[in-house]
Design a protein around this motif. Sequence first.
Motif, PDB file in Angstrom:
ATOM      1  N   GLU A  10       0.863  -1.175   0.000  1.00 14.48           N
ATOM      2  CA  GLU A  10       0.000   0.000   0.000  1.00 14.48           C
ATOM      3  C   GLU A  10       0.896   1.219   0.000  1.00 14.48           C
ATOM      4  O   GLU A  10       1.744   1.375   0.888  1.00 14.48           O
ATOM      5  CB  GLU A  10      -0.922   0.016   1.215  1.00 14.48           C
ATOM      6  CG  GLU A  10      -1.881   1.200   1.215  1.00 14.48           C
ATOM      7  CD  GLU A  10      -2.855   1.161   2.385  1.00 14.48           C
ATOM      8  OE1 GLU A  10      -2.771   2.057   3.243  1.00 14.48           O
ATOM      9  OE2 GLU A  10      -3.672   0.218   2.444  1.00 14.48           O
ATOM     10  N   ALA A  12       1.572   5.545  -0.715  1.00 14.67           N
ATOM     11  CA  ALA A  12       0.979   6.881  -0.654  1.00 14.67           C
ATOM     12  C   ALA A  12       1.360   7.674  -1.892  1.00 14.67           C
ATOM     13  O   ALA A  12       2.518   7.670  -2.335  1.00 14.67           O
ATOM     14  CB  ALA A  12       1.457   7.606   0.599  1.00 14.67           C
ATOM     15  N   GLY A  16       0.116  11.668   0.280  1.00 10.17           N
ATOM     16  CA  GLY A  16      -0.737  10.944   1.211  1.00 10.17           C
ATOM     17  C   GLY A  16      -2.227  11.172   0.989  1.00 10.17           C
ATOM     18  O   GLY A  16      -3.050  10.553   1.673  1.00 10.17           O
ATOM     19  N   ARG A  19      -4.093   6.727  -1.278  1.00  9.25           N
ATOM     20  CA  ARG A  19      -3.371   5.520  -0.860  1.00  9.25           C
ATOM     21  C   ARG A  19      -3.848   4.366  -1.738  1.00  9.25           C
ATOM     22  O   ARG A  19      -5.044   4.083  -1.820  1.00  9.25           O
ATOM     23  CB  ARG A  19      -3.588   5.220   0.617  1.00  9.25           C
ATOM     24  CG  ARG A  19      -3.089   6.335   1.536  1.00  9.25           C
ATOM     25  CD  ARG A  19      -2.991   5.875   2.981  1.00  9.25           C
ATOM     26  NE  ARG A  19      -1.968   4.869   3.163  1.00  9.25           N
ATOM     27  CZ  ARG A  19      -0.676   5.135   3.391  1.00  9.25           C
ATOM     28  NH1 ARG A  19      -0.249   6.394   3.453  1.00  9.25           N
ATOM     29  NH2 ARG A  19       0.184   4.163   3.553  1.00  9.25           N
TER      30      ARG A  19
END
Length: 255
Positions: A10, A12, A16, A19
């Motif tokens: 996973e 970013a 951010g 995701r």
Amino acid sequence: MSDPVLDLTEDAFLGGQLRLKQLKAGHRAGHDAMLLAAASSARPGDRVADLGAGIGAAGLAVARRVAGIDLVLVEIDAVLAGLARANAEANAIQADVIVLDVEADAAAFAAAGLGPDSVDAVLTNPPFNDSARHRVSPDTARGIAHMATAATLPKWVHAARRILKSKGTLTLIWRADALAEVLSALDHGFGSLQLLPVHGDARSPANRILVRATKGGRAPTQIHPALMLNDEPGVPNQRVQEILVGKGTLPLASP
């Protein structure tokens, strides 16, 4: 963070704001997808199609940047399409995910809800690895997804032209050393080209080219000042870093 079921990570994006889960091995979304999103001319209310969307990185980044678009993610690989659907849901982004070969005929596109003249903006990062020079994945679908033939780019551009409305825009990223192929593919039905070369740094030749083309456009071709990912080897360019975290767009995104 790894997912033991499909061996995922996973990651970013946009500082951010986005995701995304993606396969740990093989082709992975990165700078190309984020630069493509930053070059898209999509506006609120537009219907936007990401052709060859993979895990949805570029299309979802556009949706995060531009509120209120009607997003369609088109991907041939059912596993990647499933990840794109899950990524859209996890990021609370509404997206229609379609498992479809970009090289399919008009009837297949129409059956999937992408009839002629139905889309305002298309973005795409077509497969551009030459199958004669790169090892093809043993997984047939993923091999198709990441390897190109001489017909790949013309067919993908044709698909984009068919679904775009008049004056709709196509934004794509491709190998800079194959710019002639891009111009040839866009010669039928597209104009008002805008080109943005992308270099690793000022000492290196461009390795990518971002292109925006307008269906039926007639304005002269524009070549924008080159984008340097690094000011010098190992020193990231501040403007590029701001774009990658969602704080700016590229000149191709302007009306």
